[in-house]
Design a protein around this motif. Structure first.
Motif, PDB file in Angstrom:
ATOM      1  N   ALA A 191       0.829  -1.204   0.000  1.00 11.43           N
ATOM      2  CA  ALA A 191       0.000   0.000   0.000  1.00 11.43           C
ATOM      3  C   ALA A 191       0.866   1.258   0.000  1.00 11.43           C
ATOM      4  N   PHE A 192       1.975   1.211   0.732  1.00 11.95           N
ATOM      5  CA  PHE A 192       2.926   2.324   0.747  1.00 11.95           C
ATOM      6  C   PHE A 192       3.455   2.570  -0.662  1.00 11.95           C
ATOM      7  N   ALA A 193       3.832   1.495  -1.357  1.00 12.24           N
ATOM      8  CA  ALA A 193       4.357   1.632  -2.718  1.00 12.24           C
ATOM      9  C   ALA A 193       3.295   2.183  -3.664  1.00 12.24           C
ATOM     10  N   ARG A 194       2.043   1.748  -3.517  1.00 10.27           N
ATOM     11  CA  ARG A 194       0.960   2.269  -4.367  1.00 10.27           C
ATOM     12  C   ARG A 194       0.746   3.760  -4.124  1.00 10.27           C
ATOM     13  N   THR A 195       0.854   4.167  -2.858  1.00 10.78           N
ATOM     14  CA  THR A 195       0.650   5.581  -2.528  1.00 10.78           C
ATOM     15  C   THR A 195       1.737   6.440  -3.160  1.00 10.78           C
ATOM     16  N   VAL A 196       2.991   5.976  -3.089  1.00 11.29           N
ATOM     17  CA  VAL A 196       4.085   6.720  -3.710  1.00 11.29           C
ATOM     18  C   VAL A 196       3.881   6.795  -5.223  1.00 11.29           C
ATOM     19  N   ALA A 197       3.337   5.739  -5.815  1.00 13.50           N
ATOM     20  CA  ALA A 197       3.097   5.731  -7.261  1.00 13.50           C
ATOM     21  C   ALA A 197       2.070   6.772  -7.673  1.00 13.50           C
ATOM     22  N   ARG A 198       1.125   7.119  -6.799  1.00 13.90           N
ATOM     23  CA  ARG A 198       0.118   8.131  -7.118  1.00 13.90           C
ATOM     24  C   ARG A 198       0.738   9.478  -7.452  1.00 13.90           C
ATOM     25  N   ALA A 199       1.953   9.690  -6.945  1.00 11.38           N
ATOM     26  CA  ALA A 199       2.608  10.983  -7.141  1.00 11.38           C
ATOM     27  C   ALA A 199       3.063  11.205  -8.576  1.00 11.38           C
ATOM     28  N   GLU A 200       2.823  10.250  -9.468  1.00 10.87           N
ATOM     29  CA  GLU A 200       3.055  10.482 -10.896  1.00 10.87           C
ATOM     30  C   GLU A 200       2.096  11.536 -11.436  1.00 10.87           C
ATOM     31  N   ASP A 201       0.913  11.648 -10.826  1.00 16.97           N
ATOM     32  CA  ASP A 201      -0.141  12.500 -11.378  1.00 16.97           C
ATOM     33  C   ASP A 201      -0.574  13.626 -10.453  1.00 16.97           C
ATOM     34  N   GLU A 202      -0.154  13.636  -9.214  1.00 13.31           N
ATOM     35  CA  GLU A 202      -0.554  14.672  -8.266  1.00 13.31           C
ATOM     36  C   GLU A 202       0.528  14.784  -7.200  1.00 13.31           C
ATOM     37  N   ILE A 203       0.353  15.711  -6.287  1.00 20.58           N
ATOM     38  CA  ILE A 203       1.288  15.801  -5.162  1.00 20.58           C
ATOM     39  C   ILE A 203       0.747  14.935  -4.027  1.00 20.58           C
ATOM     40  N   VAL A 204       1.553  14.017  -3.565  1.00 23.25           N
ATOM     41  CA  VAL A 204       1.181  13.135  -2.450  1.00 23.25           C
ATOM     42  C   VAL A 204       2.043  13.494  -1.248  1.00 23.25           C
TER      43      VAL A 204
ATOM     44  N   ARG B 127      12.027   5.688  -7.392  1.00 24.48           N
ATOM     45  CA  ARG B 127      11.232   6.887  -7.123  1.00 24.48           C
ATOM     46  C   ARG B 127      11.704   7.594  -5.854  1.00 24.48           C
ATOM     47  N   LEU B 128      12.008   6.811  -4.809  1.00 22.52           N
ATOM     48  CA  LEU B 128      12.456   7.418  -3.555  1.00 22.52           C
ATOM     49  C   LEU B 128      13.817   8.091  -3.724  1.00 22.52           C
ATOM     50  N   ARG B 129      14.623   7.580  -4.658  1.00 25.00           N
ATOM     51  CA  ARG B 129      15.963   8.140  -4.867  1.00 25.00           C
ATOM     52  C   ARG B 129      15.970   9.350  -5.798  1.00 25.00           C
ATOM     53  N   ASP B 130      14.875   9.589  -6.492  1.00 22.00           N
ATOM     54  CA  ASP B 130      14.799  10.689  -7.457  1.00 22.00           C
ATOM     55  C   ASP B 130      14.402  11.976  -6.722  1.00 22.00           C
ATOM     56  N   PRO B 131      15.323  12.965  -6.597  1.00 21.36           N
ATOM     57  CA  PRO B 131      15.008  14.191  -5.844  1.00 21.36           C
ATOM     58  C   PRO B 131      13.944  15.057  -6.511  1.00 21.36           C
ATOM     59  N   HIS B 132      13.670  14.828  -7.796  1.00 24.49           N
ATOM     60  CA  HIS B 132      12.601  15.568  -8.467  1.00 24.49           C
ATOM     61  C   HIS B 132      11.238  14.907  -8.232  1.00 24.49           C
ATOM     62  N   TYR B 133      11.264  13.640  -7.829  1.00 21.60           N
ATOM     63  CA  TYR B 133      10.019  12.904  -7.587  1.00 21.60           C
ATOM     64  C   TYR B 133       9.670  12.900  -6.099  1.00 21.60           C
ATOM     65  N   THR B 134      10.671  12.650  -5.248  1.00 21.01           N
ATOM     66  CA  THR B 134      10.428  12.513  -3.806  1.00 21.01           C
ATOM     67  C   THR B 134      11.228  13.546  -3.027  1.00 21.01           C
ATOM     68  N   HIS B 135      10.541  14.264  -2.133  1.00 15.39           N
ATOM     69  CA  HIS B 135      11.176  15.260  -1.273  1.00 15.39           C
ATOM     70  C   HIS B 135      11.089  14.756   0.169  1.00 15.39           C
ATOM     71  N   MET B 136      12.225  14.315   0.699  1.00 15.27           N
ATOM     72  CA  MET B 136      12.289  13.824   2.078  1.00 15.27           C
ATOM     73  C   MET B 136      12.573  14.992   3.018  1.00 15.27           C
TER      74      MET B 136
END
Length: 571
Positions: free
Chosen positions: A429-442, A483-492
């Motif tokens: 479920a965590f992975a699916r939620t991160v995948a949603r960020a392809e189309d919106e801000i999660v 996705r987690l390693r991509d700084p343009h996709y994921t902001h930790m």
């Protein structure tokens, strides 16, 4: 404190992250030892910091605490426990089975669920085996944050039941001999937890609404597990000594409102209160102050130059640039991750973005953190472990189990009754939620540090486990780490309080992220007194201590730091 008078042999400290469990556990162990009792202090928290509080290097076997007669302490290291557990399970088959099968067994035992059961295995050995802690009058357990603790305390029954009813001889943890050999120890742990003459559960809270509500849930759920001997400690109760200080008045009023509205489940419990101290309870002297009546001398405030231009608004500017992507708030429990995640989500939605706010934290409060009517474009979700587990079981039975005969489906159903199945389901479920960020801000309000690291580190291990059970790995799981390693996709965003333990745990979390190839975008020092003008002596002393840790962040950990001031709206 009241619960230390004629107390039981076993003391468990639990509560929402950041409420002071570790400090109170260490102080109680010290107090009992100084009464002449022989005490073993044990941490079962994956993000343990009793070493720092006791200012002593500890390991996974009892070590004496210097300058304190009768006191020993240990950390149950989950990774080391898992390594020992794997060898105990796999070792007897080396040379007896083909090397490829042994390798497969080792891979099967490399997941996060093995780490959890191994840590529990060590915990249960101390609690359930009378010989394991011979020579001690008291065992004091500093347990993990509430969600993990509830799982930990429910495991004895869960694993005992699983061992008794599984007939296949295998599980997601490999051959069941490794578990069934411990059956008597697990039963002893269950009996000890439920025996009020032997065990006291100390619920620790702050005078804050969210912390008290969390303690009330724990109270109810622990009673359902048979743990009925409970005591509430409200830690950090503040009384203003300078009526001219508006921050002091607001802090005291907020605490009194929270205590007046205390949930009914807690009202009936025996209760102790500890005041907010001028100094953090570090070292033996600090621990004695925590349980004593006198405070330590207050240090004088020292200034710090705040990072120019680094504001919450500028942070939101940087998060909205791509109009999509994942924003994750990480850090020790109790630092305000949920509140910060909600503020970020609301701010992004107010700027016209489609935003989904969700959490992987079992003790989440994202709806309450948002409060009121949702702005246009903002949706709220939650990874519900029970619902996700049922969904995952149904999916596996409909896919991997579709072409099996009746006996094969029974074996698969048994495998899916393992408590580890929940971990796999939540991870998907965590992975699916991160995948949603392809189309919106999660925006993800993540779980406390230890659980978050298990999620992030588990990706490759879960690939193997998912493939074993469901004959395939979903694309969102396959793409999670990139996705987690991509700084343009994921902001930790590393969230902390300007205090020793949260900062040092945040630094350890950052080091783990960097080892996984993930670079945090910024740090947020939350609920800081530094930007405010205060005159109350306790608050001035705490403000003075903040400067040291804010300077440490900038000098040693990260160049981008947002300092968020204390607010009475935070709870």
């Amino acid at each position: 404190m009241d619960f230390l008078e004629n107390t039981t042999r076993n003391l468990f400290f639990t509560g929402k992250g950041g409420v002071g469990k570790t400090s109170l556990a260490c102080a109680s162990a010290l107090a009992l030892a100084e009464q002449g009792k022989r005490v073993l202090l044990v941490s079962t928290d994956p993000a343990s910091n009793i070493d720092e509080v006791l200012e002593t290097d500890l390991g996974d076997t009892p070590r004496p605490v210097p300058s304190v007669d009768n006191l020993h302490a240990l950390n149950i290291d989950p990774e080391k426990a898992a390594e020992a557990y794997r060898e105990r399970v796999v070792g007897p088959y080396r040379g007896q089975l083909p090397e490829a099968i042994v390798r497969s067994m080792e891979e099967q035992l490399s997941g996060a669920c093995t780490v959890e059961i191994a840590a529990f295995d060590a915990f249960a050995g101390l609690l359930g085996d009378p010989r394991a802690a011979e020579g001690y009058d008291h065992l004091v357990f500093d347990t993990a944050p509430t969600g993990h603790t509830l799982r930990l305390l429910s495991l004895p029954s869960a694993w005992t039941g699983y061992i008794e009813t599984n007939t296949s001889g295998t599980s997601c943890l490999g051959p069941l001999e490794g578990l069934s050999a411990q059956k008597g120890v697990y039963a002893g742990a269950v009996a000890a937890l439920a025996d009020g003459a032997r065990t006291t559960l100390v619920l620790v809270s702050r005078p804050e609404t969210a912390a008290l509500e969390d303690a009330a849930r724990s109270c109810t759920e622990l009673r359902a597990l048979g743990v009925g001997n409970q005591h509430l400690v409200v830690n950090g109760v503040f009384r203003a000594s300078d009526d001219r200080d508006p921050v002091a008045r607001a802090l005291e009023a907020r605490g009194q409102r929270a205590l007046a509205a205390m949930p009914a489940a807690l009202v009936e419990l025996p209760r102790s209160e500890r005041p907010l101290r001028a100094r953090a309870p570090m070292g033996l002297a600090g621990l004695r102050v925590l349980l004593g009546t006198e405070d330590a001398p207050a240090p004088q405030p020292a200034g710090i130059a705040t990072p120019e231009g680094e504001t919450f608004e500028r942070l939101v500017d940087s998060l909205e640039r791509d109009g999509r992507g994942a924003v994750m708030t990480l850090g020790k429990g109790g630092v305000g991750k949920t509140t910060l995640a909600a503020r970020i989500a609301v701010a992004l939605a107010a700027r016209g973005h489609y935003v989904h706010l969700t959490t992987t934290d079992p003790a989440a409060h994202v709806e309450a953190a948002v409060g009121g009517e949702l702005p246009t474009g903002l949706t709220i979700g939650r990874v519900d472990p029970q619902a996700e587990t049922e969904r995952y079981r149904a999916h596996v039975m409909a896919t991997a189990g579709a072409d099996m005969d009746e006996e094969g489906r029974k074996l698969l159903e048994e495998d899916l009754r393992s408590p580890c199945t929940e971990e796999i389901a939540v991870f998907q479920a965590f992975a699916r939620t991160v995948a949603r960020a392809e189309d919106e801000i999660v925006v993800l309000d993540t779980a406390p540090t230890g659980h978050t690291i298990l999620l992030l580190d588990a990706a490759q291990a879960y690939h193997r486990e998912l493939g074993r059970q469901s004959q395939g790995v979903a694309p969102e799981v396959e793409h999670l780490l990139p996705r987690l390693r991509d700084p343009h996709y994921t902001h930790m965003l590393i969230c902390t309080l300007p205090e020793a333990t949260p900062v040092h745990e945040a630094a350890a979390l950052q080091a783990d992220l960097r080892r996984a190839g993930i670079e945090p975008a910024a740090w947020i020092a939350n609920q800081a007194l530094t930007p405010l003008t205060v005159t109350d002596p306790v608050l001035r002393a705490r403000q003075a201590q903040e400067a040291r840790y804010l300077r440490e962040i900038l000098a040693e950990h990260h160049s981008r730091l947002i300092i968020e001031p204390w607010s009475e709206d935070y709870s």
